[in-house]
Design a protein around this motif. Structure first.
Motif, PDB file in Angstrom:
ATOM      1  N   ALA A   1      50.083 104.970  60.952  1.00 25.38           N
ATOM      2  CA  ALA A   1      51.257 104.129  61.212  1.00 25.38           C
ATOM      3  C   ALA A   1      51.473 103.832  62.692  1.00 25.38           C
ATOM      4  O   ALA A   1      52.126 102.848  63.031  1.00 25.38           O
ATOM      5  N   THR A   2      50.948 104.669  63.580  1.00 27.81           N
ATOM      6  CA  THR A   2      51.157 104.469  65.017  1.00 27.81           C
ATOM      7  C   THR A   2      50.393 103.236  65.488  1.00 27.81           C
ATOM      8  O   THR A   2      49.190 103.101  65.255  1.00 27.81           O
ATOM      9  N   ARG A   3      51.097 102.350  66.173  1.00 31.19           N
ATOM     10  CA  ARG A   3      50.500 101.107  66.668  1.00 31.19           C
ATOM     11  C   ARG A   3      50.197 101.228  68.158  1.00 31.19           C
ATOM     12  O   ARG A   3      51.036 101.679  68.933  1.00 31.19           O
TER      13      ARG A   3
ATOM     14  N   ARG B   1      44.559  95.668  69.865  1.00 27.02           N
ATOM     15  CA  ARG B   1      45.631  96.214  69.033  1.00 27.02           C
ATOM     16  C   ARG B   1      45.006  96.929  67.843  1.00 27.02           C
ATOM     17  O   ARG B   1      44.122  96.379  67.172  1.00 27.02           O
TER      18      ARG B   1
ATOM     19  N   THR C   1      45.474 100.757  65.018  1.00 20.32           N
ATOM     20  CA  THR C   1      46.091 102.029  64.644  1.00 20.32           C
ATOM     21  C   THR C   1      44.987 103.084  64.680  1.00 20.32           C
ATOM     22  O   THR C   1      43.793 102.761  64.653  1.00 20.32           O
ATOM     23  N   TRP C   2      45.386 104.347  64.735  1.00 18.77           N
ATOM     24  CA  TRP C   2      44.387 105.411  64.865  1.00 18.77           C
ATOM     25  C   TRP C   2      43.562 105.579  63.598  1.00 18.77           C
ATOM     26  O   TRP C   2      42.403 106.010  63.654  1.00 18.77           O
TER      27      TRP C   2
ATOM     28  N   ASP D   1      42.592 103.388  59.930  1.00 20.21           N
ATOM     29  CA  ASP D   1      42.761 102.159  59.154  1.00 20.21           C
ATOM     30  C   ASP D   1      43.327 102.446  57.767  1.00 20.21           C
ATOM     31  O   ASP D   1      43.802 101.537  57.081  1.00 20.21           O
TER      32      ASP D   1
END
Length: 338
Positions: free
Chosen positions: A119-121, A135, A137-138, A140
């Motif tokens: 969830a972290t962007r 861009r 997230t850690w 997918d």
């Protein structure tokens, strides 16, 4: 057709981390949820990390999952296998790799880590083709399967692991309980490398690099406490030089580089050699040796005093100097986009 998951169950994998993740404030250092974005504008590197929803930003403990993934990919490549971006393993094996327990609460925390990583962007100019930032997230995505859990890592992460842009970590890293200590070890491991005299960084610069929410006056005592107790394989001191306080770090003389390890074979009879031709050495002369790296089993070449390597935002002072300048060999090369 979806890619078949790679069975990431190589128990002999040594812990490895991506170089790009070791010197910048990608993760929260607090155990309580952080909803305030992390921002950094440093020379040519800009980054912003923010949470999605109420989960909070992924923490430095959550980042252990990425270390596990990178370690499995590199170990698989060393074994001649072809791992993909989807890694499958029993959660118990992941927890054991990370040096954690296997109780119900440990599984719950691991699942929460997957959620925060997915969830972290992140938005950054590091390795991104200008003028657009990268861009991602850690993770997918992740899902439970009949064989455990399947994690889908971003393409840039698996590509960096395949290109060996990694450093091996001391397994004792997983035993560090403080968020600041964990972050500092990774930074020191990246900046210190194999320099005999270590390196140094100003405390104000260190505070900016950490992304910590605590004020500078609270941050400095934490660094002093960590320096007093030390970090795995390193000796730390806080000293004053150049008009500011700075942290100096040097590898323990008796501590082996975590990038190398013994072969485990017993020595033969004293004086015997497998090389029959007398007067000829299998070793190449210095000029023909490949550049030393943290992944090489060869010892680092000695650096002469006051030998400088200078680039736009990177300064490296030879280890023999009594006053090393701040070390920062992080790269601004374009990020490989997914």
């Amino acid at each position: 057709m979806p890619q078949r998951p790679f069975p990431a169950v190589l128990e002999a994998a040594a812990p490895r981390d991506l170089r790009d993740l070791m010197v910048w404030p990608w993760f929260s250092l607090a155990k309580t949820p952080r909803h305030q974005p992390i921002r950094l504008d440093h020379a040519t590197v800009r980054l912003r990390v923010e949470p999605a929803g109420s989960l909070g930003i992924a923490t430095v403990w959550d980042a252990d999952v990425l270390i596990w993934a990178v370690s499995q990919i590199v170990e698989a490549l060393d074994a001649g296998l072809t791992p993909g971006a989807r890694l499958e393993a029993p959660p118990r094996q992941i927890l054991r790799f990370l040096g954690r327990g296997t109780g119900r609460s440990d599984y719950a925390r691991l699942r929460a880590a997957f959620d925060r990583l997915a969830a972290t962007r992140v938005e950054t100019s590091l390795r991104a083709p200008l003028p657009e930032p990268a861009r991602f997230t850690w993770l997918d995505g992740w899902e439970t399967t009949g064989n455990g859990v399947c994690l889908t890592v971003p393409e840039w992460l698996s590509a960096a692991a395949r290109e060996r842009r990694v450093l091996r970590l001391d397994p004792a890293y997983f035993g560090l309980t403080g968020g600041t200590a964990r972050w500092l070890y990774r930074l020191v491991r990246k900046m210190g490398g194999r320099q005999r005299g270590g390196g140094a960084i100003g405390l104000r610069r260190l505070h900016a690099r950490s992304g910590s929410r605590v004020r500078y006056v609270e941050f400095v005592p934490r660094i002093r406490r960590i320096a007093a107790s030390g970090l795995p394989g390193y000796r730390l001191t806080v000293e004053r030089g150049g008009g500011e306080e700075r942290l100096r770090f040097v590898r323990h003389p008796e501590s082996p580089c975590p990038s190398t390890q013994g072969c485990g074979l017993a020595a033969e009879e004293l004086g015997r050699s497998e090389w029959e031709e007398r007067g000829t050495s299998p070793c190449r002369i210095t000029g023909h040796r490949p550049a030393d790296s943290a992944l090489s089993s060869c010892p680092a070449s000695e650096i002469r005093p006051y030998n400088f390597i200078t680039s736009l935002y990177n300064r490296l002072l030879a280890a023999d100097s009594p006053n090393p300048a701040p070390v920062d060999d992080s790269s601004g090369r374009p990020w490989r986009r997914p």
